[in-house]
Scaffold this motif. Structure first.
Motif, short mmCIF file in Angstrom:
data_model
loop_
_atom_site.label_atom_id
_atom_site.label_comp_id
_atom_site.label_asym_id
_atom_site.label_seq_id
_atom_site.Cartn_x
_atom_site.Cartn_y
_atom_site.Cartn_z
N ASN A 1 32.57 36.91 51.09
CA ASN A 1 32.52 36.52 49.69
C ASN A 1 32.56 35.00 49.50
OD1 ASN A 1 32.35 37.51 46.97
ND2 ASN A 1 34.44 36.77 46.64
N GLY B 1 24.86 29.86 36.13
CA GLY B 1 25.04 30.20 37.54
C GLY B 1 24.35 29.25 38.50
N SER C 1 34.91 31.33 46.65
CA SER C 1 34.63 32.72 46.28
C SER C 1 33.38 32.75 45.41
CB SER C 1 35.81 33.30 45.50
OG SER C 1 35.47 34.56 44.95
N LYS C 2 32.46 33.64 45.75
CA LYS C 2 31.27 33.80 44.93
C LYS C 2 31.64 34.22 43.51
CE LYS C 2 28.33 35.08 48.86
NZ LYS C 2 27.58 36.18 49.51
N ASP C 3 32.76 34.92 43.40
CA ASP C 3 33.30 35.26 42.08
C ASP C 3 34.27 34.15 41.70
OD1 ASP C 3 32.02 37.80 42.17
OD2 ASP C 3 33.62 38.47 43.51
N ALA C 4 34.07 33.54 40.56
CA ALA C 4 34.89 32.41 40.15
C ALA C 4 36.37 32.77 40.14
CB ALA C 4 34.45 31.93 38.77
N TYR C 5 37.21 31.79 40.45
CA TYR C 5 38.65 32.00 40.43
C TYR C 5 39.14 32.16 39.00
CZ TYR C 5 38.88 30.92 45.38
OH TYR C 5 38.71 30.96 46.74
N THR C 6 40.00 33.15 38.82
CA THR C 6 40.58 33.36 37.50
C THR C 6 41.84 32.51 37.35
OG1 THR C 6 42.04 35.16 38.23
CG2 THR C 6 39.80 35.76 37.54
N TYR D 1 39.26 32.08 33.03
CA TYR D 1 38.81 31.40 34.24
C TYR D 1 39.09 29.90 34.22
CZ TYR D 1 36.41 35.75 35.37
OH TYR D 1 36.13 37.06 35.65
N GLU E 1 33.61 34.21 27.47
CA GLU E 1 33.34 34.67 28.84
C GLU E 1 34.18 33.94 29.90
OE1 GLU E 1 29.43 33.65 30.42
OE2 GLU E 1 29.14 32.21 28.78
N ASP F 1 28.43 25.59 41.15
CA ASP F 1 29.63 26.35 41.51
C ASP F 1 30.91 25.73 40.98
OD1 ASP F 1 28.37 28.41 43.18
OD2 ASP F 1 27.84 26.72 44.47
N ARG G 1 34.41 27.96 41.63
CA ARG G 1 34.34 28.93 42.72
C ARG G 1 34.98 28.35 43.98
NH1 ARG G 1 29.38 29.35 40.01
NH2 ARG G 1 29.19 31.33 38.88
#
Length: 664
Positions: free
Chosen positions: A48, A306, A642-647, A332, A328, A309, A618
């Motif tokens: 990831n 997108g 992380s490809k999914d952004a950090y929360t 984050y 959204e 990053d 990310r």
């Protein structure tokens, strides 16, 4: 359950991150080790993880040189530190770690320092084709370049001149030569440089520096540009010093994490992983694309789509996102890396008008201590801090010249606490500590009386320059203009917002057009001298005295300047007294605190802000290098991603975990 970002949570996150900067006192160990960077999690094998990073930077931060030895700009360092490695580097806890030097030691209390180099560091070209081994003589060549007046124009000389035996003598010697004679000098064995300067290379893998006095923090200088290597073979290949001065990404040599395979000025840089890089265990990106953007709004749009990053957030963006639970990115928002820079207002004491004639009205006013002290006590900077950090503006309050967290006394007291004690300053983190409207009004009245007698007309104009293309800079400047108006009064001063096209230094600073500049300094090594020495009088290598305040050009003791010069000379004396203490670090820090307090009590500069902002990312910001000194904190090495952004929740947990590890 819906995650929300409360103000309390925001403050907790900021506090957790700020703890990270407190783990390293700048004294460190006198010997390196061969361990991995302290506790950094390697992203290798993480499916990831981001493999090809895309990172935005403002167009105003464009490179001005590809020669790291020449630059003194963070804007250059943040890219060049990825291309060239020095003796040592820092990990995510701020601890000095091996780089080209695998270990280092001193056996005489810091008078001489031996660095033992790895034997597997390669110089390569843009395409990672091997050019030569990186050896001890390359560090001698690099130092000769820095100390050669005609080659490096006095850039990055301050530390070597102050610390290394014979460095100042060699620097002065090169000034007596013609350009051609100086260009012909090298660092080869038997050269004039080797004869005069305290550096030896007993073999290809050993560099020995001899200091003027015991310098227990000298190893930390290895994180900064002045001790970086340069290959004489590259100099020869490029046709000599002029070729080096004009080198590009296509002609320079690399020994760092990446090579720069593409460079479009003002648009895009592409870095690719260096397959020959010595640290085979390091987690590196396959590629890094640095996109130059005209504004923070553009960076945000690219993050939203997108295409990048990472994205720093502006005041308005934070407000919009944090106040709307349905946004959204509401969950984050994470703390950006706290800047290691302390930002004051630097005064220009030798300002020129655009026609090249002296701005006598400003120069006379700023030489007056009461005028400067009315700023020191009167400026309410809260609205500016809100521009930097809308969620926790007081985290940006700055009351010092030296950055917090640089060094600590033997009992763990942080250095700026010593300065605060000298100033009698109580900081509560809730209201601006030095703001004193009554004192400010008294000094304003005094300044008007004294300056009117000298022919100064009011309001005094303050020429303040911003990049013409940046709406964010304009918005911030308008806030600054308003706070000057509200704090000091339109009858007294007025901020004139002016613009430059592309380069502040060449268009504004060198022509002496600025009245003030809010310019930050980050430490080059772990000692307060590196901060305070930049403001001393009569010192050619004092960066701000020489290049921003121009106090070194004020030599005629007119009535308007005499008190100013006397104050600078006393400040310089106090700094020199602190410099001389090398056997008792606690006493050294106490002496520096006395000098710094004197500087502030006479408002030779006015502290303005720190930078602790917020971002969308990310990248796990706790995995980045976190030194309080040097030029390598932007090295894109061992970054967790992380490809999914950090929360917000993830970032809070990571910050707490990292802070806890720092204390161990």
């Amino acid at each position: 359950m819906k995650k929300t970002m409360s103000r309390a949570l925001a403050l907790a996150m900021a506090s957790a991150l700020l703890l990270n900067g407190c783990g390293n006192g700048g004294n460190g160990e006198s010997e390196g080790d061969n361990g991995a960077a302290g506790g950094t999690t390697n992203d290798a094998g993480n499916a990831n993880a981001v493999k090809d990073l895309v990172y935005p930077r403002l167009a105003t931060r464009e490179l001005e040189t590809f020669n790291l030895l020449y630059s003194q700009r963070q804007e250059d360092f943040e890219t060049l530190c990825n291309l060239v490695d020095g003796l040592v580097e820092a990990d995510s806890y701020g601890k000095v770690q091996p780089a080209v030097a695998e270990k280092w030691s001193t056996e005489d209390g810091g008078l001489t320092w031996t660095f033992n180099l790895r034997n597997d560091v390669k110089w390569v070209d843009m395409n990672a084709q091997e050019k030569a081994n990186c050896v001890a003589n390359d560090f001698a060549t690099g130092l000769e370049w820095v100390l050669n007046f005609h080659k490096n124009d006095s850039s990055n000389t301050s530390m070597p001149l102050e610390m290394i035996k014979g460095a100042e003598e060699y620097y002065e010697y090169t000034k007596t030569l013609s350009k051609e004679e100086a260009y012909a000098l090298t660092a080869e064995e038997g050269s004039k440089f080797r004869e005069m300067v305290g550096i030896a290379t007993p073999d290809e893998n050993t560099v020995v520096y001899t200091c003027i006095n015991p310098t227990p923090y000298f190893y930390t200088v290895g994180t900064y540009a002045c001790l970086f290597p340069m290959s004489q073979a590259m100099v020869d290949e490029l046709g000599g010093p002029d070729g080096v001065k004009s080198m590009t990404n296509e002609t320079m040599w690399y020994n760092g994490c990446y090579t720069m395979t593409s460079y479009i000025q003002g648009n895009e840089k592409i870095l690719e992983k260096n397959p020959t890089y010595w640290d085979k265990e390091a987690s590196l990106f396959d590629s890094v694309t640095i996109k130059m953007v005209e504004s923070s709004d553009v960076a945000f749009q690219l993050y939203q789509s997108g295409e990048v990053d990472y994205c720093d957030l502006t005041e308005s963006q934070i407000k919009t996102i944090s106040e709307n639970e349905g946004h959204e990115f509401h969950d984050y928002i994470v703390p950006a890396v706290a800047s290691k820079y302390s930002y004051p207002y630097h005064f220009n004491f030798n300002k020129m008008k655009e026609d090249g004639t002296p701005d006598e009205n400003w120069n006379t006013a700023v030489a007056n201590e009461a005028f400067r002290l009315s700023w020191y006590y009167g400026l309410d900077l809260t609205n500016m801090w809100k521009r930097v950090n809308a969620l926790d503006p007081m985290s940006c309050e700055n009351n010092f010249y030296t950055m917090k967290g640089l060094v600590y006394t033997s009992d763990g007291t942080e250095y700026t606490e010593l300065v605060a004690k000298e100033l009698g300053l109580e900081i509560n983190g809730k209201t601006p500590a030095r703001l004193d409207k009554e004192k400010a009004e008294q000094y304003k009245k005094q300044a008007i009386e004294e300056l009117t007698a000298l022919g100064v007309t009011f309001p005094v104009g303050i020429d303040y320059y911003i990049p013409a293309s940046s709406q964010t800079a304009l918005d911030s400047a308008n806030v600054t203009k308003q706070l000057f108006s509200e704090s000091l009064g339109d009858d007294y001063v007025t901020l004139n917002i002016k613009t430059y096209v592309s380069k502040l230094n060449s268009e504004v600073i060198k022509p002496h057009l600025h009245s003030i500049v809010n310019n930050g300094w980050g430490a080059d090594y772990g000692d307060p001298q590196n901060y305070l020495g930049q403001e001393t009088y009569g010192t050619p290598q004092a960066y701000y005295s020489q290049n921003y305040s121009y106090i070194n050009e004020i030599t005629e003791e007119t009535p308007a300047n005499k008190a100013l010069l006397d104050t600078y000379k006393e400040y310089t004396k106090l700094v020199e007294e602190a410099n001389a203490i090398t056997d008792d670090m606690d006493a050294r820090y106490k002496a520096y605190a006395k000098a710094e307090a004197y500087m502030l009590q006479h408002a030779l500069v006015v502290p303005v802000n720190y930078q602790q902002g917020w971002c969308l990312s990310r990248i796990d910001n706790t995995s980045r290098a976190n030194a309080m000194f040097g030029c390598q904190n932007e090295k894109m090495k061992n970054w967790r991603t992380s490809k999914d952004a950090y929360t917000t929740e993830q970032a809070t947990a990571l910050a707490a975990e990292h802070a806890a590890s720092t204390k161990k």
